[in-house]
Design an enzyme around this catalytic site. Structure first.
Site, PDB file in Angstrom:
ATOM      1  CE  LYS A  42      -3.644  -0.169  -0.447  1.00 28.87           C
ATOM      2  NZ  LYS A  42      -4.344  -0.347  -1.747  1.00 28.87           N
ATOM      3  CG  HIS A  78       4.063  -6.056  -1.523  1.00 32.39           C
ATOM      4  ND1 HIS A  78       4.188  -4.773  -1.996  1.00 32.39           N
ATOM      5  CD2 HIS A  78       2.789  -6.438  -1.782  1.00 32.39           C
ATOM      6  CE1 HIS A  78       3.031  -4.399  -2.524  1.00 32.39           C
ATOM      7  NE2 HIS A  78       2.176  -5.381  -2.411  1.00 32.39           N
ATOM      8  CB  SER A  95      -3.099   2.995   2.680  1.00 30.15           C
ATOM      9  OG  SER A  95      -3.501   2.457   1.444  1.00 30.15           O
TER      10      SER A  95
END
Length: 308
Positions: free
Chosen positions: A60, A122, A152
């Site tokens: 995010k 990620h 987020s």
């Protein structure tokens, strides 16, 4: 390019898929879940190509935004049908994801016939498969200020059934400070990639806040890093198409075709603002966060803005 049949297959399989929210486990010193470690050996043995581009972020922090911009820069004019027929998660596959009964992120990446291949992860820097380093691949890391990133990520965890149960905001706030989120500590993640830039010239480190402040300027920097000679008009067109509101309405960019995401709870692309943390943090939480930040952000050369 990926076959349209693959998209149809993935979508139909995911529609009928019953996903159980996973538990966090300590995996090699980083909090992970089995959806991102089940295919570990295959992912680590991924064979990168010299022209591959790896897009890395803490979750995010602008992954989809930069992925979309790069896809437009490389293929917006030569393969415009990609923009209307193939969702971004197939154009830029998520390398480590492994959900049962559907192709893994690695398999989707292996199917890509584009040059370059755009691949997202990620992973903290120490988890990146070695072939990306051996092939001297270009990597783009996007970092977002921790306060907005936390907010987020909280809303993302609420609506994503392959993420751990987030709990309420107050509990989530404490977990974030402790680094007990999928992919571990925000500090370790952004700091680890920042440290790597000091010895690796193939990493372009970007800030989400800079992107919001002046998208065109940051696209110029991306083009310079990648050696792209896009015309000014082309870069202007990309910046326009990559506006948050445009992407939020675009079903090929906003992840609305993924059944594991519940848009009734929250959209995948929610606000895209800098400073939304002010609508969530209490005064006490902000003070606690700032004290914690002073202790954990050890490198004074890595600086973030929480408002612009």
């Amino acid at each position: 390019m990926l076959r349209p049949l693959l998209f149809n297959f993935i979508f139909l399989k995911m529609e009928s898929l019953e996903v159980v929210r996973p538990e966090l486990v300590d995996f090699k010193g980083v909090w992970m879940t089995h959806y991102f470690t089940d295919n570990w050996e295959n992912v680590q043995n991924f064979q990168a190509r010299p022209d591959d581009i790896l897009i890395a972020t803490y979750p995010k922090a602008g992954t989809t935004w930069v992925s979309y911009i790069l896809d437009l820069l490389y293929f917006g004019q030569t393969s415009p049908e990609r923009q209307t027929s193939m969702p971004i998660y197939l154009r830029v596959p998520f390398l480590e994801i492994a959900i049962p009964t559907i192709p893994t992120g690695k398999e989707v990446a292996d199917e890509l016939s584009t040059s370059p291949r755009l691949i997202k992860t990620h992973f903290p820097v120490q988890f990146v498969p070695k072939s990306f380093w051996e092939q001297n691949c270009r990597m783009i890391y996007v970092a977002r200020n921790a306060k907005d990133n936390m907010v987020s990520y909280f809303h993302f965890d609420r609506m994503n059934s392959v993420q751990p149960v987030p709990g309420d905001w107050n509990n989530y706030f404490q977990r974030f400070l402790e680094g007990k989120n999928l992919y571990g500590s925000w500090y370790d993640h952004v700091g680890g990639w920042w440290e790597k830039t000091k010895t690796c010239s193939k990493i372009h480190y970007m800030f989400y806040e800079d992107m919001v402040e002046d998208t065109g300027r940051e696209i110029d920097k991306l083009c310079q890093f990648l050696g792209l000679s896009a015309e000014a008009e082309e870069k202007k067109r990309v910046a326009h198409q990559a506006q948050f509101d445009s992407m939020k309405k675009n079903s090929m960019a906003n992840y609305s075709t993924l059944p594991v995401l519940d848009f009734k709870i929250s959209p995948f692309m929610r606000k895209g603002k800098v400073g939304d943390w002010k609508n969530h943090f209490t005064v006490a939480q902000n003070e606690e966060f700032d004290e914690d930040y002073k202790k954990k952000m050890k490198d004074p050369t890595l600086q973030f803005r929480t408002e612009i």
